[in-house]
Design a protein around this motif. Structure first.
Motif, PDB file in Angstrom:
ATOM      1  N   VAL A 390     -14.233 -20.900  63.020  1.00  0.00           N
ATOM      2  CA  VAL A 390     -13.582 -19.954  63.933  1.00  0.00           C
ATOM      3  C   VAL A 390     -12.083 -19.865  63.638  1.00  0.00           C
ATOM      4  O   VAL A 390     -11.505 -18.768  63.614  1.00  0.00           O
ATOM      5  CB  VAL A 390     -13.827 -20.367  65.403  1.00  0.00           C
ATOM      6  N   CYS A 391     -11.469 -21.011  63.405  1.00  0.00           N
ATOM      7  CA  CYS A 391     -10.033 -21.027  63.110  1.00  0.00           C
ATOM      8  C   CYS A 391      -9.730 -20.275  61.811  1.00  0.00           C
ATOM      9  O   CYS A 391      -8.746 -19.525  61.722  1.00  0.00           O
ATOM     10  CB  CYS A 391      -9.523 -22.464  63.018  1.00  0.00           C
ATOM     11  N   TYR A 393     -11.511 -17.884  60.535  1.00  0.00           N
ATOM     12  CA  TYR A 393     -11.806 -16.467  60.774  1.00  0.00           C
ATOM     13  C   TYR A 393     -10.638 -15.768  61.469  1.00  0.00           C
ATOM     14  O   TYR A 393     -10.252 -14.650  61.122  1.00  0.00           O
ATOM     15  CB  TYR A 393     -13.081 -16.344  61.615  1.00  0.00           C
ATOM     16  N   PHE A 394     -10.062 -16.428  62.466  1.00  0.00           N
ATOM     17  CA  PHE A 394      -8.970 -15.826  63.243  1.00  0.00           C
ATOM     18  C   PHE A 394      -7.580 -16.216  62.726  1.00  0.00           C
ATOM     19  O   PHE A 394      -6.571 -15.818  63.307  1.00  0.00           O
ATOM     20  CB  PHE A 394      -9.099 -16.213  64.717  1.00  0.00           C
ATOM     21  N   LYS A 395      -7.539 -17.034  61.668  1.00  0.00           N
ATOM     22  CA  LYS A 395      -6.275 -17.476  61.086  1.00  0.00           C
ATOM     23  C   LYS A 395      -5.395 -18.201  62.106  1.00  0.00           C
ATOM     24  O   LYS A 395      -4.210 -17.915  62.271  1.00  0.00           O
ATOM     25  CB  LYS A 395      -5.499 -16.275  60.499  1.00  0.00           C
ATOM     26  N   ASP A 409      -5.373 -14.145  71.972  1.00  0.00           N
ATOM     27  CA  ASP A 409      -6.133 -14.347  70.741  1.00  0.00           C
ATOM     28  C   ASP A 409      -6.628 -15.782  70.606  1.00  0.00           C
ATOM     29  O   ASP A 409      -7.749 -16.026  70.135  1.00  0.00           O
ATOM     30  CB  ASP A 409      -5.286 -13.955  69.527  1.00  0.00           C
ATOM     31  N   GLN A 412      -9.574 -16.353  73.135  1.00  0.00           N
ATOM     32  CA  GLN A 412     -10.835 -15.785  72.662  1.00  0.00           C
ATOM     33  C   GLN A 412     -11.450 -16.640  71.548  1.00  0.00           C
ATOM     34  O   GLN A 412     -12.665 -16.847  71.524  1.00  0.00           O
ATOM     35  CB  GLN A 412     -10.608 -14.355  72.164  1.00  0.00           C
ATOM     36  N   ALA A 413     -10.604 -17.120  70.649  1.00  0.00           N
ATOM     37  CA  ALA A 413     -11.111 -17.990  69.576  1.00  0.00           C
ATOM     38  C   ALA A 413     -11.716 -19.262  70.172  1.00  0.00           C
ATOM     39  O   ALA A 413     -12.786 -19.718  69.742  1.00  0.00           O
ATOM     40  CB  ALA A 413      -9.973 -18.337  68.608  1.00  0.00           C
ATOM     41  N   TYR A 464     -16.704  -9.500  66.255  1.00  0.00           N
ATOM     42  CA  TYR A 464     -16.325 -10.903  66.021  1.00  0.00           C
ATOM     43  C   TYR A 464     -17.565 -11.808  66.115  1.00  0.00           C
ATOM     44  O   TYR A 464     -17.807 -12.658  65.255  1.00  0.00           O
ATOM     45  CB  TYR A 464     -15.294 -11.387  67.052  1.00  0.00           C
TER      46      TYR A 464
END
Length: 476
Positions: A390-391, A393-395, A409, A412-413, A464
């Motif tokens: 997840v990290c 993916y969302f940077k 953001d 949501q992550a 997502y």
């Protein structure tokens, strides 16, 4: 009125404190609050009906003496009992001193049922009026000696050892052990019971599965032996109930277990419960029972790490009298991660292949024997792996994900990590919350509901979920 009630109760507490042990005082009297004093009637607020019952069973005489000393011989006491969901009862339980309105629990001099599970005998047999001699139903193969300690189970094992020395005399009552299947909670429960019997042979120890308990209760109800059933269980010194989550949805069984639990706990008897869920994750169980499950220590046994898996293999290797090379042990320990049963089963398969085919146990043989199992499990989907995915993916960083920040953001992550952890691992909500920023189970539950709602209403958010879902399912 309130100030007068508080001062009178404080004077009573001082008298009580001087006449009972410090531990008893802090356990049973410190949580009590004075709420009203009117016409020599003192109203005190207690946390639950259990508190009321316990005070009446054990401390009514000293409370009476304290009140008489401070309010005179006409003093009366009213209990205002808090409901389990922190709502006050509209009708307080009232007790006039010196005579209590609470019916006393009496030891009924009737023939008690003997618990015999093995064989074809009826599990309820009359032994007569004597010290119970029962089959404890403990598996003598499940001992502390062959229960390998590691980071995944250290707290549970240490608590079990303390309980075995002083059953009912520690703060671990009940001991609630929960984990996914095959991680050793049943083994540990048996080990505690066996250790109690070794140290204090006079103690009556009983292991029973909740499934068996439910069956016995149904049979006892049908044959009008319900009271005998209850009295039998109330005479146990150490009661071990395996798979307590099977009580879910069984209202009658919950009611009778509630009374058995209360009686045992009030009388200093030890209760040990195992489950595949944490107390808060068990559905369709009365809140008053759930609250009691949490009174002592709730501890989770997690999947064993590499070091623990290696130690388990070495112990089994020694027990079976076989020799395996370090590279073989290393290969098995690194690739079979799910649970202890699967680990031991893998070793059994390897031994069987080598024995039947009269071959030496080599790395090649092991790889071939376990290839299907390892291929089917492919990647071990852990909470740590999900967080990293997840990290990435969302940077965002792991530290940010686990922090207290409320940036949209990051939130949501974090919620997605919790959602997928619940979906793809066997971890409890509590365990997920602890590993993702030390949150509680309610936060995880809220996160999962939020993801479900946004998935239905927000197209971008749905993308997502779909993307992450594809990445995870490709690894399963």
């Amino acid at each position: 009125m309130l100030n007068s009630a508080i001062s009178i109760w404080e004077a009573c507490l001082q008298y009580i404190k001087d006449n009972i042990s410090e531990k008893s005082y802090f356990t049973w009297f410190q949580p009590i609050k004075a709420v009203k004093l009117q016409d020599k009637i003192l109203t005190i607020q207690v946390p639950s009906k259990f508190y009321y019952e316990y005070l009446e069973e054990n401390y009514i005489k000293i409370i009476k003496s304290a009140l008489t000393k401070n309010l005179g011989k006409d003093a009366k006491l009213v209990y205002s009992i808090m409901m389990e969901k922190n709502q006050q009862s509209e009708n307080s339980f009232t007790v006039n001193i010196p005579s209590s309105q609470k019916a006393q629990i009496k030891v009924q001099e009737v023939e008690a049922p003997l618990f015999i599970e093995r064989g074809v005998k009826n599990p309820f047999i009359i032994p007569g009026l004597q010290k119970l001699k029962i089959d404890s139903q403990l598996n003598t193969n499940y001992t502390f000696d062959n229960f390998i300690e590691g980071d995944s189970n250290r707290l549970a094992r240490s608590a079990g050892k303390q309980i075995a020395k002083r059953p009912g005399g520690t703060s671990f009552n009940p001991l609630f052990i929960y984990s996914s299947v095959g991680l050793g909670k049943t083994h540990l429960a048996h080990a505690i019971g066996l250790e109690v019997k070794r140290i204090q042979a006079e103690k009556t120890v009983l292991y029973v599965s909740m499934e068996k308990f439910c069956q016995q209760f149904q049979e006892a109800t049908k044959s009008n032996n319900r009271n005998d059933f209850i009295h039998f269980y109330q005479m146990i010194d150490v009661l071990i109930v395996d798979d307590i989550h099977f009580i879910s949805g069984k209202k009658g069984t919950q009611e009778v277990f509630f009374h058995i639990f209360n009686h045992l706990h009030q009388n200093g008897k030890q209760i040990i419960l195992t489950s595949d869920k944490s107390p808060v994750d068990i559905q369709d169980v009365e809140q008053r029972l759930i609250s009691r499950f949490k009174w002592g220590l709730s501890t989770e046994i997690q999947s064993p790490d590499y070091t623990t898996r290696l130690a388990i293999l070495q112990q089994k290797m020694e027990f079976d009298g076989i020799a395996l090379s370090e590279e073989v042990l290393d290969y098995i320990a690194k690739n079979i991660k799910t649970n202890i049963r699967e680990l031991e089963g893998s070793l059994n398969s390897i031994i069987a292949q080598a024995t039947f085919n009269k071959k030496e146990i080599t790395l090649e043989l092991v790889e071939k024997t376990l290839s299907n199992l390892i291929t089917n499990s492919k990647k071990d989907i852990t909470i740590e792996y999900i967080q990293n995915l997840v990290c990435d993916y969302f940077k965002v960083s792991i530290d940010a994900l686990q922090s207290k920040t409320r940036k949209r953001d990051i939130v949501q992550a974090r919620q997605l990590a919790m959602y997928f952890a619940k979906k793809y691992t066997n971890a409890s909500l509590s365990s997920i919350g602890i590993q993702i920023g030390k949150r509680d189970h309610a936060t995880v539950l809220h996160a999962c509901k939020t993801v479900d709602n946004l998935f239905e209403t927000d197209k971008l958010f749905k993308s997502y979920v779909d993307d992450l879902n594809k990445k995870l399912t490709s690894d399963i």
